[in-house]
Design an enzyme around this catalytic site. Sequence first.
Site, PDB file in Angstrom:
ATOM      1  CE1 TYR A  10      -0.992  -0.999   0.914  1.00  0.00           C
ATOM      2  CE2 TYR A  10       1.331  -0.645   1.399  1.00  0.00           C
ATOM      3  CZ  TYR A  10       0.345  -1.180   0.597  1.00  0.00           C
ATOM      4  OH  TYR A  10       0.698  -1.915  -0.522  1.00  0.00           O
ATOM      5  CB  SER A  25       3.817  -3.755   0.722  1.00  0.00           C
ATOM      6  OG  SER A  25       4.502  -2.517   0.645  1.00  0.00           O
TER       7      SER A  25
END
Length: 304
Positions: A186, A173
């Site tokens: 995250y 990501s």
Amino acid sequence: MNFILNTFRFIGLTVYYVLESLVFYIVPKRKKNVSGEIVLITGAGSGIGRLLSLKFARLGATLVLWDINEEGLKETGRLARENGGARVHSYICDCSKKQDIYRVADEVKKEVGDVSILVNNAGVVTGKKILDCPDSLIEKTMEVNTMAHFWTYKAFLPAMLASNHGHLVSIASIAGLMGFSRCSDYSASKFAAVGFAESVDREIRDLQKTGVKTTIVCPCLINTGMFDGCISQCPRLLPALEPEYVAEEIITAIRQNQEFLLLPRTSYMFALKYILPVKAFTALMDYLLVHRVMNNFKGRPKKD
């Protein structure tokens, strides 16, 4: 003398690789054939994992689908067969549990064969501020988004190295390249996933196993439902990406042995993080309202 020769070699290779990159940008690389390859995709029950499964099915690959969601996994398997996937094998696997990964990996090797393309796609997100996030959710994020990559690599990489043939794909990501508010767990997991994949790539190069390729994918916000409620505050520069577009770009990157894929292309501006003073880069992020992207996070509805 060695220093001078190595310096000239470095300069020559740098110029060559930059020119090579420019040429391939204009004239794309030839795409490799993945027909007959055994492709394992984690998190195949929905989102990008499902779309990648369907695209690999159309290309004639043998599919090994992993997910903890039995219902979603069955649906992906059904769709893959309808899309030409004659060889589809589905396995329930909890990627937050090391022993489950090793157990199912052994089943795959016995029942299907050695995996030649591994796509670590499974991921979870909490969307909570660090002080509001329960320890159990932080641990789950790290287990699925990071630790699972260790266990799948250890399970399937040896056969790739032995045959000098394979491809490791890490779906990371943009949050693995810079931190976002309400993304501490995250971002940490994705930073780790990127670092892990880069380190393994270096180990493979040191072993001179040129037939084993790696691809790291760092997309921005994708409209899969995983980040439901999140809105890009600067849609012209950083639009929310359509899943079909992302999946197609990933397939192309894999087939062209592209080492790193950042989506959309405008997100390469985040490289300024390593050039600008910290305060100047922070001012840029404030200008783009990047810090607000998670403000209305809801995520996928949780089943009871």
